[in-house]
Design a protein around this motif. Structure first.
Motif, PDB file in Angstrom:
ATOM      1  N   VAL A   1      41.542  35.673   0.374  1.00  0.00           N
ATOM      2  CA  VAL A   1      43.054  35.918  -0.119  1.00  0.00           C
ATOM      3  C   VAL A   1      43.453  34.921  -1.394  1.00  0.00           C
ATOM      4  CG1 VAL A   1      43.726  36.170   2.398  1.00  0.00           C
ATOM      5  CG2 VAL A   1      43.523  33.763   1.633  1.00  0.00           C
ATOM      6  N   ILE A   2      44.127  35.514  -1.988  1.00  0.00           N
ATOM      7  CA  ILE A   2      44.689  34.790  -2.982  1.00  0.00           C
ATOM      8  C   ILE A   2      45.930  34.079  -2.591  1.00  0.00           C
ATOM      9  CG2 ILE A   2      46.103  34.955  -5.448  1.00  0.00           C
ATOM     10  CD1 ILE A   2      44.195  37.355  -5.949  1.00  0.00           C
ATOM     11  N   THR A   3      46.154  32.891  -2.670  1.00  0.00           N
ATOM     12  CA  THR A   3      47.151  32.261  -1.967  1.00  0.00           C
ATOM     13  C   THR A   3      48.389  31.672  -3.230  1.00  0.00           C
ATOM     14  OG1 THR A   3      46.057  29.958  -2.172  1.00  0.00           O
ATOM     15  CG2 THR A   3      45.674  31.351  -0.045  1.00  0.00           C
ATOM     16  N   GLY A   4      47.883  31.526  -4.456  1.00  0.00           N
ATOM     17  CA  GLY A   4      48.861  31.172  -5.390  1.00  0.00           C
ATOM     18  C   GLY A   4      48.315  31.098  -6.672  1.00  0.00           C
ATOM     19  N   VAL A   5      49.287  31.166  -7.706  1.00  0.00           N
ATOM     20  CA  VAL A   5      48.939  31.326  -9.231  1.00  0.00           C
ATOM     21  C   VAL A   5      49.831  30.244  -9.588  1.00  0.00           C
ATOM     22  CG1 VAL A   5      48.662  32.621 -11.346  1.00  0.00           C
ATOM     23  CG2 VAL A   5      48.350  33.769  -9.095  1.00  0.00           C
TER      24      VAL A   5
ATOM     25  N   GLU B   1      35.993  42.709   2.975  1.00  0.00           N
ATOM     26  CA  GLU B   1      37.306  43.125   3.068  1.00  0.00           C
ATOM     27  C   GLU B   1      37.859  42.912   1.580  1.00  0.00           C
ATOM     28  OE1 GLU B   1      39.025  44.491   5.386  1.00  0.00           O
ATOM     29  OE2 GLU B   1      37.462  44.130   7.248  1.00  0.00           O
ATOM     30  N   PRO B   2      38.831  44.097   1.513  1.00  0.00           N
ATOM     31  CA  PRO B   2      39.618  43.985  -0.012  1.00  0.00           C
ATOM     32  C   PRO B   2      40.497  42.544   0.009  1.00  0.00           C
ATOM     33  CG  PRO B   2      39.984  46.197   1.223  1.00  0.00           C
ATOM     34  CD  PRO B   2      39.263  45.157   2.038  1.00  0.00           C
ATOM     35  N   VAL B   3      40.352  41.968  -1.319  1.00  0.00           N
ATOM     36  CA  VAL B   3      41.145  40.613  -1.296  1.00  0.00           C
ATOM     37  C   VAL B   3      42.644  41.193  -1.203  1.00  0.00           C
ATOM     38  CG1 VAL B   3      41.900  39.016  -3.123  1.00  0.00           C
ATOM     39  CG2 VAL B   3      39.655  39.716  -3.097  1.00  0.00           C
ATOM     40  N   ALA B   4      43.221  40.048  -0.432  1.00  0.00           N
ATOM     41  CA  ALA B   4      44.721  40.208  -0.108  1.00  0.00           C
ATOM     42  C   ALA B   4      45.334  38.827  -0.623  1.00  0.00           C
ATOM     43  CB  ALA B   4      44.947  40.479   1.409  1.00  0.00           C
TER      44      ALA B   4
ATOM     45  N   LEU C   1      49.874  41.157 -10.131  1.00  0.00           N
ATOM     46  CA  LEU C   1      49.477  40.670  -8.831  1.00  0.00           C
ATOM     47  C   LEU C   1      48.671  41.758  -8.444  1.00  0.00           C
ATOM     48  CD1 LEU C   1      52.992  39.237  -7.742  1.00  0.00           C
ATOM     49  CD2 LEU C   1      50.922  37.849  -8.239  1.00  0.00           C
ATOM     50  N   SER C   2      48.973  43.011  -8.382  1.00  0.00           N
ATOM     51  CA  SER C   2      48.124  43.996  -7.661  1.00  0.00           C
ATOM     52  C   SER C   2      46.745  44.059  -8.653  1.00  0.00           C
ATOM     53  CB  SER C   2      49.081  45.445  -7.836  1.00  0.00           C
ATOM     54  OG  SER C   2      50.193  45.485  -7.188  1.00  0.00           O
ATOM     55  N   ALA C   3      46.928  43.877  -9.882  1.00  0.00           N
ATOM     56  CA  ALA C   3      45.523  43.906 -10.723  1.00  0.00           C
ATOM     57  C   ALA C   3      44.701  42.793 -10.258  1.00  0.00           C
ATOM     58  CB  ALA C   3      46.088  44.151 -12.389  1.00  0.00           C
ATOM     59  N   LEU C   4      45.373  41.739 -10.194  1.00  0.00           N
ATOM     60  CA  LEU C   4      44.506  40.431  -9.719  1.00  0.00           C
ATOM     61  C   LEU C   4      43.819  40.884  -8.491  1.00  0.00           C
ATOM     62  CD1 LEU C   4      46.935  37.820 -10.467  1.00  0.00           C
ATOM     63  CD2 LEU C   4      44.618  38.200 -11.620  1.00  0.00           C
ATOM     64  N   GLN C   5      44.590  41.519  -7.542  1.00  0.00           N
ATOM     65  CA  GLN C   5      43.815  41.634  -6.219  1.00  0.00           C
ATOM     66  C   GLN C   5      42.677  42.686  -6.455  1.00  0.00           C
ATOM     67  OE1 GLN C   5      47.505  43.167  -3.817  1.00  0.00           O
ATOM     68  NE2 GLN C   5      46.213  42.669  -2.256  1.00  0.00           N
ATOM     69  N   SER C   6      42.813  43.886  -7.295  1.00  0.00           N
ATOM     70  CA  SER C   6      41.796  44.966  -7.560  1.00  0.00           C
ATOM     71  C   SER C   6      40.668  44.232  -8.301  1.00  0.00           C
ATOM     72  CB  SER C   6      42.436  45.985  -8.196  1.00  0.00           C
ATOM     73  OG  SER C   6      43.387  46.591  -7.440  1.00  0.00           O
TER      74      SER C   6
END
Length: 225
Positions: free
Chosen positions: A126-130, A72-75, A91-96
């Motif tokens: 999922v990315i939950t925090g930076v 699944e794509p990272v969310a 943020l969008s680039a980190l997902q991709s």
């Protein structure tokens, strides 16, 4: 005690205490992506490369006949808010970028499916925090003269900033949704020069590559590939 002896003593303490490049994962980092029961099952595992992850694997997985992975794509979870240091574009680039790394690495070692099937495991990340924070002082910076200089640099916003991204993963049966494995980890990025430098997705490129390698190794073992 002289300033030099005092500085050397503090430096020795800092060396003894040390500082891990990877930020430790604690309960405070849990996002709610999993249930309380699922979080409670996680156990700390030290990887061959020295990094640690929180991980759980279902005892039923060994009896299952899975051979492929559906990615699944990272969310994000929860949905983040952009800041001056981390823009919405970043943020969008980190997902991709993380999705690309995982997909590319998994395809090298494992069969990847494009739809659910009885022999397919579904991977959700999922990315939950930076987290961007001051890096601990190096040993030599505890010597009084250097400590003063470091304090001036910090006051001017010049202290190096450590970058850590937190991610959670679920591996489940792609047909009935039964959870088969889960994990939580931090991913270390390149340090920023100061508190005003903006984070770029490429600052986490190397960290994403290492995390993707770790994930691929783990899934290959689960699928006996």
């Amino acid at each position: 005690m002289s300033l030099i002896k005092n500085g050397l003593l503090i430096a020795c303490f800092s060396l003894l205490l040390g500082c891990a490049a990877q930020s430790p994962v604690t309960k405070e980092n849990y996002s709610g992506f999993m249930s309380d029961e699922q979080y409670s099952q996680l156990q700390q595992v030290k990887l061959d490369n020295g990094n640690t992850v929180m991980r759980w694997i279902s005892p039923e997985l060994g009896n299952a006949q899975y051979s492929k992975v559906l990615i699944e794509p990272v969310a994000f979870h929860p949905q983040p808010k952009a800041t001056e240091q981390v823009s919405q574009k970043t943020l969008s680039a980190l997902q991709s970028l993380l999705t690309d790394h995982i997909t590319k690495q998994l395809k090298k070692s494992l069969p990847v499916a494009d739809q659910p099937a009885p022999d397919v495991l579904k991977l959700e990340i999922v990315i939950t925090g930076v987290n961007i924070s001051n890096e601990p002082l190096a040993a030599y910076q505890y010597i009084p003269v250097a400590l003063i200089a470091s304090g001036v640099n910090q006051a001017a916003g010049g202290r190096d900033q450590a970058v850590n991204l937190f991610a959670e993963a679920k591996v489940s049966d792609s047909v009935n949704g039964t959870l088969m494995a889960s994990g939580v980890r931090s991913i270390t990025g390149e340090s920023l020069e100061n508190s005003t430098e903006k984070l770029q997705a490429n600052d986490l490129d190397e960290g994403f590559a290492l995390a993707s390698d770790d994930l691929t190794d783990a899934l290959a073992k689960l699928l006996n590939q």
